[in-house]
Design a protein around this motif. Structure first.
Motif, mmCIF file in Angstrom:
data_model
loop_
_atom_site.group_PDB
_atom_site.id
_atom_site.type_symbol
_atom_site.label_atom_id
_atom_site.label_comp_id
_atom_site.label_asym_id
_atom_site.label_seq_id
_atom_site.Cartn_x
_atom_site.Cartn_y
_atom_site.Cartn_z
ATOM 1 N N TRP A 166 24.076 24.796 -19.267
ATOM 2 C CA TRP A 166 22.954 24.577 -18.341
ATOM 3 C C TRP A 166 22.990 25.537 -17.163
ATOM 4 C CZ3 TRP A 166 23.835 23.436 -13.306
ATOM 5 C CH2 TRP A 166 25.090 22.930 -12.972
ATOM 6 N N ASP A 167 24.202 25.838 -16.649
ATOM 7 C CA ASP A 167 24.270 26.748 -15.505
ATOM 8 C C ASP A 167 23.913 28.182 -15.912
ATOM 9 O OD1 ASP A 167 26.667 26.679 -16.966
ATOM 10 O OD2 ASP A 167 27.889 27.248 -15.244
ATOM 11 N N ASP A 168 24.264 28.572 -17.143
ATOM 12 C CA ASP A 168 23.841 29.878 -17.655
ATOM 13 C C ASP A 168 22.321 29.921 -17.771
ATOM 14 O OD1 ASP A 168 26.559 30.618 -18.058
ATOM 15 O OD2 ASP A 168 26.537 29.689 -20.048
ATOM 16 N N TRP A 169 21.743 28.821 -18.264
ATOM 17 C CA TRP A 169 20.299 28.717 -18.452
ATOM 18 C C TRP A 169 19.569 28.868 -17.121
ATOM 19 C CZ3 TRP A 169 17.220 28.853 -22.525
ATOM 20 C CH2 TRP A 169 15.907 28.378 -22.417
ATOM 21 N N GLU A 170 20.057 28.177 -16.100
ATOM 22 C CA GLU A 170 19.415 28.213 -14.789
ATOM 23 C C GLU A 170 19.640 29.532 -14.054
ATOM 24 O OE1 GLU A 170 20.878 24.733 -12.805
ATOM 25 O OE2 GLU A 170 19.454 23.428 -13.862
ATOM 26 N N ASN A 171 20.683 30.277 -14.420
ATOM 27 C CA ASN A 171 21.008 31.539 -13.753
ATOM 28 C C ASN A 171 20.638 32.749 -14.603
ATOM 29 O OD1 ASN A 171 22.151 30.473 -11.302
ATOM 30 N ND2 ASN A 171 23.885 29.794 -12.531
ATOM 31 N N GLY A 172 19.473 32.701 -15.218
ATOM 32 C CA GLY A 172 18.963 33.858 -15.941
ATOM 33 C C GLY A 172 18.843 33.688 -17.439
ATOM 34 N N GLY A 173 19.485 32.692 -18.013
ATOM 35 C CA GLY A 173 19.419 32.483 -19.455
ATOM 36 C C GLY A 173 18.026 32.145 -19.955
ATOM 37 N N ARG A 174 17.312 31.359 -19.187
ATOM 38 C CA ARG A 174 15.947 31.000 -19.585
ATOM 39 C C ARG A 174 15.057 32.238 -19.664
ATOM 40 N NH1 ARG A 174 12.440 25.978 -18.131
ATOM 41 N NH2 ARG A 174 10.419 26.708 -18.846
ATOM 42 N N ALA A 175 15.163 33.133 -18.677
ATOM 43 C CA ALA A 175 14.360 34.360 -18.679
ATOM 44 C C ALA A 175 14.714 35.240 -19.872
ATOM 45 C CB ALA A 175 14.571 35.125 -17.377
ATOM 46 N N ILE A 176 15.992 35.317 -20.223
ATOM 47 C CA ILE A 176 16.414 36.109 -21.387
ATOM 48 C C ILE A 176 15.803 35.531 -22.653
ATOM 49 C CG2 ILE A 176 18.400 36.760 -22.800
ATOM 50 C CD1 ILE A 176 20.052 36.831 -20.173
ATOM 51 N N ALA A 177 15.872 34.218 -22.817
ATOM 52 C CA ALA A 177 15.322 33.559 -24.011
ATOM 53 C C ALA A 177 13.814 33.725 -24.074
ATOM 54 C CB ALA A 177 15.706 32.084 -24.023
ATOM 55 N N GLU A 178 13.117 33.528 -22.967
ATOM 56 C CA GLU A 178 11.672 33.669 -22.955
ATOM 57 C C GLU A 178 11.253 35.090 -23.278
ATOM 58 O OE1 GLU A 178 10.621 32.107 -19.113
ATOM 59 O OE2 GLU A 178 10.360 30.074 -19.911
ATOM 60 N N MET A 237 19.887 36.666 -26.604
ATOM 61 C CA MET A 237 19.470 35.337 -26.194
ATOM 62 C C MET A 237 20.319 34.806 -25.038
ATOM 63 S SD MET A 237 16.819 34.501 -28.065
ATOM 64 C CE MET A 237 16.683 32.771 -27.805
ATOM 65 N N GLY A 238 21.264 35.560 -24.547
ATOM 66 C CA GLY A 238 22.033 35.149 -23.389
ATOM 67 C C GLY A 238 23.274 34.326 -23.686
ATOM 68 N N PHE A 239 23.682 34.247 -24.953
ATOM 69 C CA PHE A 239 24.886 33.488 -25.285
ATOM 70 C C PHE A 239 26.116 34.184 -24.729
ATOM 71 C CE2 PHE A 239 21.918 31.929 -28.389
ATOM 72 C CZ PHE A 239 22.269 30.602 -28.543
ATOM 73 N N LYS A 240 27.099 33.392 -24.312
ATOM 74 C CA LYS A 240 28.358 33.933 -23.813
ATOM 75 C C LYS A 240 29.484 33.538 -24.759
ATOM 76 C CE LYS A 240 27.131 34.005 -18.958
ATOM 77 N NZ LYS A 240 27.482 33.560 -17.623
ATOM 78 N N PHE A 241 30.424 34.456 -24.944
ATOM 79 C CA PHE A 241 31.564 34.218 -25.809
ATOM 80 C C PHE A 241 32.452 33.130 -25.201
ATOM 81 C CE2 PHE A 241 35.954 35.314 -27.038
ATOM 82 C CZ PHE A 241 35.835 35.134 -28.408
ATOM 83 N N GLU A 242 32.757 32.104 -25.991
ATOM 84 C CA GLU A 242 33.600 31.000 -25.523
ATOM 85 C C GLU A 242 35.026 31.105 -26.060
ATOM 86 O OE1 GLU A 242 32.689 28.167 -23.576
ATOM 87 O OE2 GLU A 242 30.906 29.325 -23.110
ATOM 88 N N GLY A 243 35.171 31.592 -27.284
ATOM 89 C CA GLY A 243 36.506 31.694 -27.862
ATOM 90 C C GLY A 243 36.450 31.786 -29.371
ATOM 91 N N VAL A 244 37.630 31.712 -29.989
ATOM 92 C CA VAL A 244 37.749 31.806 -31.434
ATOM 93 C C VAL A 244 38.367 30.517 -31.960
ATOM 94 C CG1 VAL A 244 38.833 33.065 -33.346
ATOM 95 C CG2 VAL A 244 38.034 34.301 -31.333
ATOM 96 N N SER A 245 37.741 29.942 -32.974
ATOM 97 C CA SER A 245 38.329 28.801 -33.696
ATOM 98 C C SER A 245 39.019 29.383 -34.920
ATOM 99 C CB SER A 245 37.247 27.804 -34.132
ATOM 100 O OG SER A 245 36.652 27.205 -33.029
#
Length: 66
Positions: free
Chosen positions: A49-61, A1-9
């Motif tokens: 939002w920047d991930d979404w606009e730079n290919g994330g939307r296409a991955i999700a669709e 789905m295009g998620f990116k790793f942000e970190g560990v809590s």
């Protein structure tokens, strides 16, 4: 789905020890609140939002069309 790793809590949750279930987590320190409970961390992922606009939307669709 295009998620990116942000970190560990770390130590995000404390879990009770349940008889008959395997140990999943890290032992707490003696004397701390919740002594005798296990701690667990969680990985955090996001699509901004920047991930979404730079290919994330296409991955999700693409994933949703299958």
């Amino acid at each position: 789905m295009g998620f990116k790793f942000e970190g560990v809590s770390r130590w995000k949750l404390t879990l009770p020890k349940v008889e008959g279930y395997p140990k999943v987590g890290t032992e707490g320190r003696d004397g701390d609140a919740g002594n005798g409970r296990l701690g667990r961390g969680s990985n955090e992922y996001a699509v901004c939002w920047d991930d979404w606009e730079n290919g994330g939307r296409a991955i999700a669709e693409d994933a949703l069309s299958k």
